[in-house]
Structure formats: structure tokens, C-alpha cells
Motif scaffolding. Structure first.
Motif, PDB file in Angstrom:
ATOM      1  N   ILE A 109      12.881 -11.615   2.354  1.00 19.94           N
ATOM      2  CA  ILE A 109      13.496 -10.292   2.484  1.00 19.94           C
ATOM      3  C   ILE A 109      12.432  -9.263   2.851  1.00 19.94           C
ATOM      4  O   ILE A 109      12.649  -8.407   3.707  1.00 19.94           O
ATOM      5  CB  ILE A 109      14.219  -9.899   1.182  1.00 19.94           C
ATOM      6  N   PHE A 110      11.271  -9.360   2.221  1.00 22.43           N
ATOM      7  CA  PHE A 110      10.190  -8.425   2.486  1.00 22.43           C
ATOM      8  C   PHE A 110       9.751  -8.480   3.950  1.00 22.43           C
ATOM      9  O   PHE A 110       9.664  -7.442   4.618  1.00 22.43           O
ATOM     10  CB  PHE A 110       9.017  -8.722   1.551  1.00 22.43           C
ATOM     11  N   LEU A 123       0.849  -1.186   0.000  1.00 24.04           N
ATOM     12  CA  LEU A 123       0.000   0.000   0.000  1.00 24.04           C
ATOM     13  C   LEU A 123       0.892   1.246   0.000  1.00 24.04           C
ATOM     14  O   LEU A 123       1.467   1.622   1.017  1.00 24.04           O
ATOM     15  CB  LEU A 123      -0.911  -0.024   1.222  1.00 24.04           C
ATOM     16  N   THR A 124       1.010   1.875  -1.150  1.00 26.47           N
ATOM     17  CA  THR A 124       1.914   3.007  -1.311  1.00 26.47           C
ATOM     18  C   THR A 124       1.563   4.187  -0.397  1.00 26.47           C
ATOM     19  O   THR A 124       2.469   4.778   0.202  1.00 26.47           O
ATOM     20  CB  THR A 124       1.965   3.436  -2.790  1.00 26.47           C
ATOM     21  N   PRO A 125       0.289   4.574  -0.248  1.00 22.88           N
ATOM     22  CA  PRO A 125       0.001   5.700   0.658  1.00 22.88           C
ATOM     23  C   PRO A 125       0.451   5.443   2.100  1.00 22.88           C
ATOM     24  O   PRO A 125       0.939   6.362   2.771  1.00 22.88           O
ATOM     25  CB  PRO A 125      -1.518   5.866   0.569  1.00 22.88           C
ATOM     26  N   VAL A 152       1.114  -5.701   9.425  1.00 22.25           N
ATOM     27  CA  VAL A 152      -0.111  -6.490   9.255  1.00 22.25           C
ATOM     28  C   VAL A 152      -0.567  -6.459   7.801  1.00 22.25           C
ATOM     29  O   VAL A 152      -0.922  -7.497   7.223  1.00 22.25           O
ATOM     30  CB  VAL A 152      -1.221  -5.987  10.204  1.00 22.25           C
ATOM     31  N   TRP A 153      -0.539  -5.275   7.190  1.00 21.64           N
ATOM     32  CA  TRP A 153      -0.969  -5.153   5.790  1.00 21.64           C
ATOM     33  C   TRP A 153      -0.071  -5.991   4.875  1.00 21.64           C
ATOM     34  O   TRP A 153      -0.563  -6.680   3.983  1.00 21.64           O
ATOM     35  CB  TRP A 153      -0.969  -3.691   5.353  1.00 21.64           C
ATOM     36  N   GLY A 154       1.220  -5.960   5.106  1.00 24.64           N
ATOM     37  CA  GLY A 154       2.145  -6.739   4.286  1.00 24.64           C
ATOM     38  C   GLY A 154       1.919  -8.233   4.425  1.00 24.64           C
ATOM     39  O   GLY A 154       1.928  -8.967   3.436  1.00 24.64           O
TER      40      GLY A 154
END
Length: 123
Positions: free
Chosen positions: A68-69, A2-4, A50-52
Motif C-alpha cells: 500500500i505504501f 521523512l516528515t519534513p 526514492v526516500w521511501g
């Protein structure tokens, strides 16, 4: 990713860095209100974690690999609490500078997370 949320977290981290940097410039340690700011940044980092994880569970894959993420996400969550703890033990201007440095590192980690995900094109 989520970029924002990534941008908001980077901006909040840089604002915290400027705020604590100003305190260090004035030869002051971190105060209670600085810790409130650290809490806000840490909360945003938890939301990002959590979003990731939700995105990974949904089947989305980062360009540079999931391990890695997730490692970077965990590092982002740990960054501000660790420097906040250090600033509690160092009750001088150097404690404020420690938070400043940690917040700048967190902002840089946001740029790296954006790259790991694929520049926002990963989903």
C-alpha cells in the motif's frame, strides 16, 4: 518516512493549487511558469519515492503494509504529470482547474502516506 519532506511536498502542492486556482479564477489556462511549478512539485515527489524505497530497503516497515505504501508513493509521483498533460490538451481555464484539483489530491495523498507509515512513529 521523512516528515519534513512530506510536509514540504504537501505545502508545495497546496501552493501550486492556489496558483493555478488563481489562474482559473482569472479565466486563464496554465502557462509555462505553472509547468515549472509542476516540475518542482514532481521533483519533490520523486525524492519522496526514492526516500521511501530506501527506507523500505533498509528494513523499515510502514504500519499498513509495504504494498500500500509503495502504491501511494507511485500514485503521488504520477499525480501532477497526469494533470499537467491534461491541462496541455485543455487550453482553457478548465486546464488550470484540473491542475488545481490534482494538486489538492496530491496534498491529501501526503496525509494518507503519513498515516500509512504510522503517523511518523514507524521509524
Amino acid at each position: 518516512m521523512l516528515t519534513p519532506l512530506t510536509v514540504a511536498l504537501a505545502v508545495a502542492a497546496l501552493a501550486l493549487a492556489a496558483w493555478c486556482g488563481h489562474a482559473a479564477y482569472r479565466d486563464q489556462p496554465t502557462k509555462d511558469w505553472h509547468f515549472i511549478g509542476m516540475g518542482v512539485v514532481s521533483l519533490l515527489a520523486l525524492v519522496q519515492l526514492v526516500w521511501g524505497v530506501v527506507r523500505l530497503a533498509a528494513g523499515d516497515q510502514p504500519a499498513d503494509g509495504s504494498l500500500i505504501f509503495v502504491s501511494y508513493l507511485v500514485g503521488v509521483v504520477c499525480c501532477v504529470p497526469v494533470v499537467g498533460l491534461v491541462s496541455l490538451t485543455e487550453r482553457t481555464r478548465w486546464g488550470s482547474l484540473t491542475v488545481t484539483a490534482g494538486a489538492v489530491v496530491l496534498a491529501v495523498l501526503q496525509v494518507r502516506l503519513y498515516d500509512i507509515w504510522g503517523g511518523g512513529t514507524g521509524g
